[in-house]
Design a protein around this motif. Structure first.
Motif, PDB file in Angstrom:
ATOM      1  N   PHE B  59      47.856  43.013  81.437  1.00 32.09           N
ATOM      2  CA  PHE B  59      47.669  43.944  80.327  1.00 32.09           C
ATOM      3  C   PHE B  59      47.498  45.345  80.926  1.00 32.09           C
ATOM      4  O   PHE B  59      46.868  45.508  81.975  1.00 32.09           O
ATOM      5  CB  PHE B  59      46.465  43.547  79.483  1.00 32.09           C
ATOM      6  CG  PHE B  59      46.676  42.271  78.710  1.00 32.09           C
ATOM      7  CD1 PHE B  59      47.683  42.176  77.757  1.00 32.09           C
ATOM      8  CD2 PHE B  59      45.894  41.155  78.942  1.00 32.09           C
ATOM      9  CE1 PHE B  59      47.894  41.001  77.047  1.00 32.09           C
ATOM     10  CE2 PHE B  59      46.091  39.968  78.236  1.00 32.09           C
ATOM     11  CZ  PHE B  59      47.100  39.897  77.284  1.00 32.09           C
ATOM     12  N   GLY B  60      48.067  46.325  80.249  1.00 30.41           N
ATOM     13  CA  GLY B  60      48.188  47.675  80.799  1.00 30.41           C
ATOM     14  C   GLY B  60      46.890  48.287  81.296  1.00 30.41           C
ATOM     15  O   GLY B  60      46.867  48.985  82.321  1.00 30.41           O
ATOM     16  N   ASP B  61      45.786  48.008  80.579  1.00 33.14           N
ATOM     17  CA  ASP B  61      44.482  48.564  80.941  1.00 33.14           C
ATOM     18  C   ASP B  61      44.088  48.281  82.377  1.00 33.14           C
ATOM     19  O   ASP B  61      43.333  49.011  82.989  1.00 33.14           O
ATOM     20  CB  ASP B  61      43.406  47.900  80.070  1.00 33.14           C
ATOM     21  CG  ASP B  61      43.054  48.755  78.876  1.00 33.14           C
ATOM     22  OD1 ASP B  61      43.880  49.606  78.527  1.00 33.14           O
ATOM     23  OD2 ASP B  61      41.967  48.557  78.315  1.00 33.14           O
ATOM     24  N   LEU B  63      45.834  48.113  85.061  1.00 31.24           N
ATOM     25  CA  LEU B  63      46.614  48.675  86.161  1.00 31.24           C
ATOM     26  C   LEU B  63      45.930  49.824  86.896  1.00 31.24           C
ATOM     27  O   LEU B  63      46.226  50.083  88.048  1.00 31.24           O
ATOM     28  CB  LEU B  63      48.002  49.136  85.657  1.00 31.24           C
ATOM     29  CG  LEU B  63      49.104  48.095  85.831  1.00 31.24           C
ATOM     30  CD1 LEU B  63      48.802  46.821  85.088  1.00 31.24           C
ATOM     31  CD2 LEU B  63      50.456  48.642  85.425  1.00 31.24           C
ATOM     32  N   GLU B  78      48.530  49.903  89.844  1.00 34.06           N
ATOM     33  CA  GLU B  78      49.507  50.976  89.616  1.00 34.06           C
ATOM     34  C   GLU B  78      50.034  51.516  90.950  1.00 34.06           C
ATOM     35  O   GLU B  78      51.233  51.735  91.124  1.00 34.06           O
ATOM     36  CB  GLU B  78      48.827  52.089  88.817  1.00 34.06           C
ATOM     37  CG  GLU B  78      49.763  53.112  88.238  1.00 34.06           C
ATOM     38  CD  GLU B  78      49.007  54.097  87.369  1.00 34.06           C
ATOM     39  OE1 GLU B  78      48.031  54.704  87.860  1.00 34.06           O
ATOM     40  OE2 GLU B  78      49.375  54.252  86.186  1.00 34.06           O
ATOM     41  N   LYS B  81      52.259  48.994  92.539  1.00 35.37           N
ATOM     42  CA  LYS B  81      53.577  49.046  91.890  1.00 35.37           C
ATOM     43  C   LYS B  81      54.401  50.196  92.480  1.00 35.37           C
ATOM     44  O   LYS B  81      55.574  50.023  92.823  1.00 35.37           O
ATOM     45  CB  LYS B  81      53.380  49.241  90.385  1.00 35.37           C
ATOM     46  CG  LYS B  81      54.651  49.326  89.549  1.00 35.37           C
ATOM     47  CD  LYS B  81      54.234  49.440  88.072  1.00 35.37           C
ATOM     48  CE  LYS B  81      55.387  49.877  87.188  1.00 35.37           C
ATOM     49  NZ  LYS B  81      56.475  48.883  87.140  1.00 35.37           N
ATOM     50  N   ARG B  88      54.330  44.463  86.307  1.00 39.38           N
ATOM     51  CA  ARG B  88      54.798  44.938  85.001  1.00 39.38           C
ATOM     52  C   ARG B  88      53.680  44.841  83.965  1.00 39.38           C
ATOM     53  O   ARG B  88      53.100  43.770  83.789  1.00 39.38           O
ATOM     54  CB  ARG B  88      55.994  44.101  84.531  1.00 39.38           C
ATOM     55  CG  ARG B  88      57.081  44.005  85.592  1.00 39.38           C
ATOM     56  CD  ARG B  88      58.274  43.227  85.084  1.00 39.38           C
ATOM     57  NE  ARG B  88      59.177  42.892  86.194  1.00 39.38           N
ATOM     58  CZ  ARG B  88      60.329  42.239  86.051  1.00 39.38           C
ATOM     59  NH1 ARG B  88      60.720  41.862  84.835  1.00 39.38           N
ATOM     60  NH2 ARG B  88      61.081  41.967  87.093  1.00 39.38           N
ATOM     61  N   PRO B  89      53.382  45.941  83.286  1.00 40.39           N
ATOM     62  CA  PRO B  89      52.393  45.870  82.208  1.00 40.39           C
ATOM     63  C   PRO B  89      52.998  45.181  80.984  1.00 40.39           C
ATOM     64  O   PRO B  89      54.169  45.409  80.661  1.00 40.39           O
ATOM     65  CB  PRO B  89      52.073  47.342  81.910  1.00 40.39           C
ATOM     66  CG  PRO B  89      53.264  48.105  82.385  1.00 40.39           C
ATOM     67  CD  PRO B  89      53.922  47.297  83.474  1.00 40.39           C
ATOM     68  N   SER B 324      39.315  51.716  81.130  1.00 38.22           N
ATOM     69  CA  SER B 324      39.794  50.926  80.009  1.00 38.22           C
ATOM     70  C   SER B 324      39.622  51.648  78.682  1.00 38.22           C
ATOM     71  O   SER B 324      38.626  52.338  78.456  1.00 38.22           O
ATOM     72  CB  SER B 324      39.023  49.599  79.953  1.00 38.22           C
ATOM     73  OG  SER B 324      39.375  48.897  78.782  1.00 38.22           O
TER      74      SER B 324
END
Lengths: 85, 346
Positions: B59-61, B63, B78, B81, B88-89, B324
């Motif tokens: 989940f994006g938070d 990263l 992040e 990556k 991948r988010p 977050s």
């Protein structure tokens, strides 16, 4: 991650539903509403792509109105150093 | 106290604190799954992405949460990556299935952190069947045991609880009855709008004043007796409840989710070696100088941390509460709270 969005079901195929909220369309899983008789036109509360509960149209509408107010309030929070999220 | 980042966001953005009479404090508690996700689990996810031939989904938070490594090293998913790892988010477990199905033969690991509302969809994904190449690094937690732990600690620091509306939607309101039965604590389940939150606050105040303590449901639109039976069934079928570590708090009994042995083939915890070196500096802890641990426990308000708004902002977050969207520090900063005047709760 706990923010659920009320959406309206526009198409159903098996456990997959195409749902709409305020002109935005999303694929939503109905897997967790197996005991419910969900029909096209019904409203559901959606969380991370899964419908977690059914709701009446009135309930969905009042949530949307209040979300709109929240978003408006958020738009006004341009503060020193504050990052818009 | 509230125990949901969504509640804290609605309270802060609607400015509810500023309109309540003096004497009523709204304390953000342990309501952010990213904030309490163990540092060593984020580290493990990052090392898997860097050293194994896998695709990592999260989940994006998650990263941008830094782990405790020197600044010159790769410290976030992040950054990993950017360094070439395939990370991948995603926003839904359904995306994890779609991505894994599109990469046959390539191991895909879904690093899934969340509370019951997020883990029930993960369980539904497992119950429906996932591709052979999809594994889970699960960091799921139950919310009520953290509240029980605070109340049993003898220094809870709050007089009423606003219970999380979507957790109750999935699990049922009954999970929160212990507040009333065991602790005589006024409690109300709230939704995510200012009116539902105000109703819940009013209910707990009235319960206290009238001496009539009960679990109120101020979110009847979706919170029904027994919760969502299909959601609870998929949780029971795919996951066990186990003792679990909460970052900044420690181990809380029966507060975490783990994959059942029958799903071992999809359990990244079993499929890959641990990259955590017990000698690593500050392993599992909050960053040096960061007061996220006390923020998460509701012991201090975000601005009680000396880093808040100084070296720690959403652009350069030090601790997870500033990363977050559900972290109290980030919510307060986004809401323009420079100083609340309420720095400590106990």
């Amino acid at each position: 991650m706990c923010l659920g969005i009320p959406m309206q079901v526009v198409e159903i195929e098996g456990f997959n539903a195409r749902c709409e909220a305020k002109g935005v369309y999303r694929e939503v899983s109905l897997f967790m509403l197996q005991g419910e008789d969900v029909q096209v036109g019904d409203h559901v509360m959606v969380h991370v792509g899964y419908a977690i509960q059914t709701m009446t149209p009135q309930e969905a509408r009042s949530s949307w109105e209040l979300f709109d107010e929240l978003l408006e309030a958020e738009d006004l929070t341009a503060v020193p150093g504050g990052e818009h999220v | 106290m509230n125990v949901c980042g969504g509640h804290e966001r609605a309270i802060t953005l609607a400015g509810l604190r500023s309109v309540l009479p003096p004497g009523i404090e709204l304390i953000p508690g342990p309501g952010c799954p990213v904030c309490i996700c163990p540092e060593e689990e984020i580290y493990q996810a990052m090392q898997l992405a860097l050293h194994e031939q896998i695709t990592l989904l999260a989940f994006g938070d998650m990263l941008r949460v830094p782990v405790n490594l020197p600044l010159r090293e790769i410290r976030t998913l992040e950054q990993a990556k950017a360094a070439g790892a395939d990370i991948r988010p995603i926003a839904s477990p359904t995306e994890a299935v779609r991505i894994a199905a599109g990469l046959p033969g390539r191991p895909v690991v879904f690093f899934a952190a969340g509370f019951e509302t997020t883990i029930a969809p993960v369980a539904a994904m497992l119950a429906e069947g996932v591709p052979d190449n999809l594994a889970l690094l699960l960091s799921g937690r139950l919310t009520w045991p953290a509240v029980a732990m605070l109340l049993n600690s003898g220094e809870a620091g709050f007089d009423a609880l606003i219970a999380p509306g979507h957790v109750a939607t999935v699990m049922g309101p009954e999970e929160w009855e212990f507040l009333v039965q065991e602790h005589r604590l006024p409690a109300a389940i709230a939704g995510f709008t200012p009116d539902s939150l105000l109703a819940a606050i009013y209910s707990t105040l009235r319960q206290r004043l009238e001496g009539r303590i009960f679990l109120d449901n101020c979110y009847p639109e979706v919170v029904r007796a027994g919760g969502n039976p299909a959601a609870r069934a998929v949780l029971d079928r795919t996951l066990d409840v186990v003792d679990a570590n909460w970052r900044g708090i420690g181990t809380i009994l029966a507060s975490g989710f783990a994959l059942k042995a029958s799903l071992a083939a999809h359990d990244a915890g079993r499929l890959y070696p641990s990259y955590n070196d017990p000698e690593r500096s500050r392993l599992g802890q909050m960053p040096a100088g960061c007061d996220c641990a006390r923020v998460v426990l509701g012991r201090i308000y975000p601005d009680g941390c000396k880093l808040y708004g100084a070296t720690c902002t959403p652009r350069t977050p030090v601790g997870p509460c500033m990363v977050s969207d559900e972290g109290a520090c980030r919510i307060w900063w986004a809401g323009g709270v420079i100083a609340s005047g309420q720095r400590e709760t106990v």
